[in-house]
Scaffold this motif. Structure first.
Motif, PDB file in Angstrom:
ATOM      1  N   PRO A  56       0.836  -1.191   0.000  1.00 46.33           N
ATOM      2  CA  PRO A  56       0.000   0.000   0.000  1.00 46.33           C
ATOM      3  C   PRO A  56       0.870   1.239   0.000  1.00 46.33           C
ATOM      4  O   PRO A  56       2.041   1.180   0.377  1.00 46.33           O
ATOM      5  N   GLY A  57       0.326   2.348  -0.416  1.00 45.57           N
ATOM      6  CA  GLY A  57       1.115   3.566  -0.469  1.00 45.57           C
ATOM      7  C   GLY A  57       2.079   3.509  -1.627  1.00 45.57           C
ATOM      8  O   GLY A  57       1.971   2.666  -2.517  1.00 45.57           O
ATOM      9  N   ASP A 450      -3.446   3.347  -4.581  1.00 42.00           N
ATOM     10  CA  ASP A 450      -3.165   3.075  -3.178  1.00 42.00           C
ATOM     11  C   ASP A 450      -4.383   2.378  -2.590  1.00 42.00           C
ATOM     12  O   ASP A 450      -5.492   2.546  -3.085  1.00 42.00           O
ATOM     13  N   THR A 456      -3.710  -5.868   1.457  1.00 43.93           N
ATOM     14  CA  THR A 456      -2.300  -6.063   1.103  1.00 43.93           C
ATOM     15  C   THR A 456      -1.954  -7.478   0.635  1.00 43.93           C
ATOM     16  O   THR A 456      -1.389  -7.655  -0.436  1.00 43.93           O
TER      17      THR A 456
ATOM     18  N   GLU B 136      -3.343   8.956   6.668  1.00 47.12           N
ATOM     19  CA  GLU B 136      -3.649   7.728   7.390  1.00 47.12           C
ATOM     20  C   GLU B 136      -2.397   7.298   8.157  1.00 47.12           C
ATOM     21  O   GLU B 136      -1.334   7.132   7.579  1.00 47.12           O
ATOM     22  N   ILE B 139       0.715   3.543   8.088  1.00 48.85           N
ATOM     23  CA  ILE B 139       1.002   2.912   6.809  1.00 48.85           C
ATOM     24  C   ILE B 139       2.192   3.641   6.220  1.00 48.85           C
ATOM     25  O   ILE B 139       2.100   4.824   5.929  1.00 48.85           O
ATOM     26  N   SER B 142       2.002   5.900   2.928  1.00 49.20           N
ATOM     27  CA  SER B 142       0.613   5.935   2.490  1.00 49.20           C
ATOM     28  C   SER B 142       0.261   7.296   1.930  1.00 49.20           C
ATOM     29  O   SER B 142       0.757   8.320   2.372  1.00 49.20           O
ATOM     30  N   ASN B 214      -7.676   8.134  -3.208  1.00 50.20           N
ATOM     31  CA  ASN B 214      -7.738   8.791  -1.895  1.00 50.20           C
ATOM     32  C   ASN B 214      -9.116   9.285  -1.553  1.00 50.20           C
ATOM     33  O   ASN B 214      -9.329   9.825  -0.478  1.00 50.20           O
TER      34      ASN B 214
END
Ligand code: HEM
Ligand code: CU
Lengths: 527, 341
Positions: A56-57, A450, A456, B136, B139, B142, B214
């Motif tokens: 993620p990200g 994302d 995940t 967030e 993470i 993120s 997002n």
């Protein structure tokens, strides 16, 4: 010995003789080289997209770069690989031979189609270096028309030109099938591959112009500010979706019908058995082609169209499911009491049936309005169409490649390499796309740079699978090189096929048949 | 009342949180079971034939069977019937999800815009997502913003009336099994009756540009008393905000209903558009080569006609706020920008 023989490969020499050739077989090979290069590019983008989604990200790229890669992956794969793929490569090579003709009806038009694909691809590809496009392959307005850069214009212009290539090829195949069949070859004696190409050609000729017009309207809006799709100018943003899917739904059958043709040939040859329900398979191709024009609204159940429209489109979509099911049953019935050999082309045909069944069944879910509301635009849809399109078309493409390779080159494709490639592609495919059904269940939307941490593990599995698929295709490609350099002489009919291409030398002579064949029976007479 | 509830078929789906979602799940389970049976028949048959009719000797003959009318009729007709059942059932569930023409006990106007949602209640309460640069937590790397919370009461029918200010978006709540596009220039509705209390994530499922992923919000379902209390508190907050100075009001607009913070940072970092740090009184260079010192007139023009002067190195991605912003709100924003040294 193939080398001493006079054949289409040594008929003329030099690169110029290829670039100006009017021989359908050589044009087929040129398509193969071009489309495989596009496939490589689209594949690299696919691997990059999956790599970004490993965590993620931000994993590797920014959101902007990701969106562009996702767009190029989709646009290249759809418009430059899967749509032209089987018809342009194998259709060109085998269609005239299978009906006992010397060439297609319009050889010059055929060469021109190839050049149009190249020009269109060059224009589309040029945006990679100038103005990247980030709309996704569907180019939905008003995002594409007012909110993103001008690169959209050359991009869709290229797709527009590629569309013309597709129309011309279709036209050529329709006329060829009608006019150039050998004596005795009635419409009910043509091989099923030809039926499939013929149905596809009808779709290409009738549906592609709609895409062409839509793209022109988009360009007009973007350059001249004509209010067609942009609500600020009084246009209707959803109109674009109607136009787009009016083409693109039939287009998904442009992608899959030729694959079904290939599978029909492979199942008959490797089961050494008459195809079961020839007429049902042939006419179900036409039925699919016909009905597929009336179902475009199933991509728009949540677009704000009326509930009644949704219900109507759902109903008609269910009707497409029936001829699709019929085909599957017929192939499986063909294997019943057959004499089956699991050579690598047959493995790909079996892989096709396995993946296509999953893809087709999940299509029924999506056609049911009540549940599509949940799944629409999530990873469930991504999984569905990869199962049908990639699992379907690419499996068939690999099967076709290995099956007709000896005819095209005179050399046998190494069966072991073919099997290794199959194992990687088939298993990798399931590892990549099956988790995406579950991601869709969980609610992960598609085209996501994302995602929430709960998604995940499944994304990582999917990314891992993409490496297996990549490896599988590299092995497959290595097999082509290996066969060209070290392949065994193939002879006329290495697999015991019954259609006409197996009655002439490999590689075929310049004009295919020394003496025009005369047919006295159907195409799969294994008695 | 889950049909077949002993099969954990929907175990991957979020808990069904609305009255309608249970029906969707029943349909899903039926599809899963009938799909699985079809798969076993087709692929099972194929696998059996592969092994049973494997070619053992090179001259092994096959049977000559061209067709069988009865079998072909059955395998066309049975799938047809099953598909009609799935169609009709799906229609039924769909009709219930759509609730065309049903008015809600609570009505909320939802406006989508790149890349945020605005929720406006009938009594003037407004919730904007996201309000600023709240990333967030936990993470690494993120880019997800912490979604803002919208509160609705349990057990009531709630109708969201959706529209969009710019491009297509789609309002999706997996736990509600429901989704509807937000279309510029059009109103669509998203109606549901929550039966579970808790927080439920809203996603945008129609690709809408750079920060599509997002674009989230959270719907918090609470009981009626809590809902009333929340409303009272929000109205109090609003009254408090009205007394604030122009720069504070500007800040609230910037981070709130106008959603500027989605694209412009305050700390000099680059998001989608240029940062506002040190903007006022400094020189701006434009894509066409010209430049100007940022003053009131320039800022006002940029809000109303963003494409008139595009800062070098940025895409002309901003849409006009014409009609969405009042004259004194522009003044407040300028006051706020002046404070960003
Ligand atoms: C024959 C092979 C098939 C192919 C090549 C195919 C291809 C596709 C593709 C490419 C999409 C996604 C389009 C996008 O990018 O949004 C799609 C979606 C869809 N397919 Fe299929 N499909 C096939 C079979 C079926 C069948 C048999 C059904 C139903 C009986 C079906 C129903 C649907 C529906 C309803 C959607 C829209 C889903 C959504 O966006 O919510 N498909 N298909
Ligand atoms: Cu959005």
């Amino acid at each position: 010995m193939a080398h001493d023989q006079h054949n289409y490969l040594n008929h003329q020499k030099g690169i110029w003789s290829w670039l100006t050739t009017l021989d359908h077989k050589r044009i087929g090979i040129m398509y193969f080289i071009a489309i495989m290069s596009f496939f490589f590019l689209g594949g690299v983008f696919a691997l990059l997209v999956r790599a970004e989604l490993f965590t993620p990200g931000k994993t590797l790229f920014s959101a902007d770069v990701y969106n562009r890669m996702m767009t190029y992956h989709g646009a290249i794969m759809v418009f430059m690989v899967i749509v032209p793929g089987i018809p342009a490569i194998f259709g060109n090579f085998v269609l005239p031979i299978m009906i006992g003709a010397k060439d297609v009806a319009f050889p010059r038009l055929n060469l021109m189609s190839w050049y149009m694909l190249m020009i269109g691809a060059a224009i589309t590809g040029s945006t990679l270096f100038m103005q990247n496009v980030d709309t996704g392959w569907t180019f939905y307005t008003p995002y594409s028309s007012i909110k993103t850069g001008m690169g959209v214009i050359p991009m869709v212009l290229g797709v527009f030109i590629i569309g013309f290539s597709s129309i011309l090829t279709g036209l050529n195949f329709i006329v060829t099938t009608h006019k150039l069949r050998a004596p005795g070859m009635t419409m009910t004696r043509i091989p099923l591959m030809v039926w499939a190409l013929y149905s596809t050609a009808i779709l290409q000729v009738l549906a592609t112009p709609v895409l062409a017009i839509t793209l022109l309207l988009l360009i007009a809006e973007k350059t001249l500010g004509v209010g067609i799709f942009d609500p600020q100018l009084g246009g209707d943003p959803v109109l674009f979706q109607h136009f787009f899917w009016f083409y693109s739904h039939p287009a998904v059958y442009i992608m899959i019908l030729p694959a079904m043709g290939v599978v029909s040939e492979l199942v008959a040859t490797f089961s050494r058995k008459t195809i079961f329900g020839y007429t049902a398979i042939a006419y179900s191709s036409l039925a699919i082609a016909g009905v597929s024009f009336l179902v475009w609204g199933h991509h728009m159940f949540v677009s704000g169209q009326s509930e009644f429209a949704g219900v109507l489109f759902s109903f008609i979509t269910m009707l497409v499911g029936v001829p699709t099911a019929i085909k599957l049953f017929n192939w499986i019935a063909t294997m019943y009491k057959g004499s089956i050999r699991l050579d690598s082309p047959m493995l790909f045909a079996i892989g096709f049936m396995f993946l296509f069944t999953i893809g087709g069944l999940t299509g029924v879910y999506l056609a049911s309005t009540g549940i599509d509301i949940h799944f629409h635009d999530t990873y469930f849809v991504v999984a569905h169409f990869h199962y049908v399109m990639v699992g379907g078309t690419l499996m068939a493409l690999m099967g076709a490649l290995i099956y007709w390779f000896p005819k095209v080159t005179g050399k046998l494709y190494n069966d072991t390499i073919g099997r290794i490639s199959w194992v990687f592609i088939f298993s990798g495919f399931n590892v990549t796309f099956f988790p995406q059904f579950i991601l869709g269940n969980m609610g992960m939307p598609r085209r996501y740079y994302d995602y929430l941490p709960t998604f995940t593990e499944l994304n990582q599995m999917s990314t891992f699978g993409s490496w297996l698929i990549g490896t599988g295709f590299l092995v497959g490609f290595f097999g082509v090189i290996f066969a060209l350099l070290k392949g065994k002489e193939a002879g006329m009919n290495p697999f015991g096929g019954k259609t006409l291409e197996w009655t002439i030398p490999s590689p075929p002579p310049h004009e295919n048949f020394d003496k025009t064949p005369v047919l006295t029976g159907g195409p799969y007479e294994y008695r | 009342m889950n049909w077949f509830s002993f099969i954990p078929a929907t175990s991957f789906m979020p808990v069904p949180a609305t009255k309608e979602s249970g029906d969707v799940d029943n349909l899903y389970i039926f599809l899963l079971v009938s799909g699985l049976i079809s798969f076993i028949i087709l692929i099972g048959g194929m696998v059996i034939f592969i092994f049973k009719y494997r070619r053992k000797t090179e001259d092994q003959k096959s049977a000559y069977i061209t067709h069988n009318t009865l079998a072909e009729f059955l395998w066309s007709f049975i799938p047809f019937v099953i598909m009609m059942v799935i169609f009709a059932w799906g229609w039924n569930v769909f009709h219930d999800l759509r609730k065309v023409g049903v008015k809600g006990d609570v009505e909320v106007h939802v406006t989508a815009r790149q890349w945020a949602w605005t929720f406006k209640y009938a009594n003037g309460i407004e919730v904007n997502s996201p309000t600023g640069d709240k990333l967030e937590p936990n993470i690494p790397e993120s880019t997800l913003l912490k979604p803002e919370i919208v509160v609705v009461p349990v057990g009531k029918t709630i109708r969201f009336i959706l529209t969009s200010d710019d491009v297509l978006h789609s309002f999706y709540v997996p736990a509600f099994r429901n989704k509807m596009d937000a279309v510029p220039g059009r109103r669509t509705t998203f109606t549901f009756t929550p039966i579970e209390k808790g927080d439920f994530t809203v996603f945008c499922t129609e690709y809408c540009g750079t920060k599509h992923s997002n674009m989230m919000a959270t719907i918090r379902v609470v009981d009626s008393e809590q809902f009333t209390a929340w409303q009272a508190a929000e109205i109090g907050k609003k009254a408090g905000a009205a007394d604030a100075g122009p720069a504070q009001r500007g800040e609230a607009l910037f981070k709130g209903s106008l959603g500027c913070s989605g694209c412009h940072s305050l700390d000099g970092s680059r998001i989608v558009g240029p940062s506002f740090k040190g903007l006022y009184g400094n020189k701006r260079d434009f894509a066409d080569g010209s430049s100007v010192v940022a003053d009131d007139a320039y800022i006002k023009q940029s809000i109303l006609v963003p494409t008139a002067k595009v800062v070098a190195g940025f895409p002309p991605a901003m849409s006009s706020f014409q009609g969405r912003i009042k004259e004194d709100e522009i003044k407040d924003i300028i006051e706020f920008i002046k404070t960003l040294k």
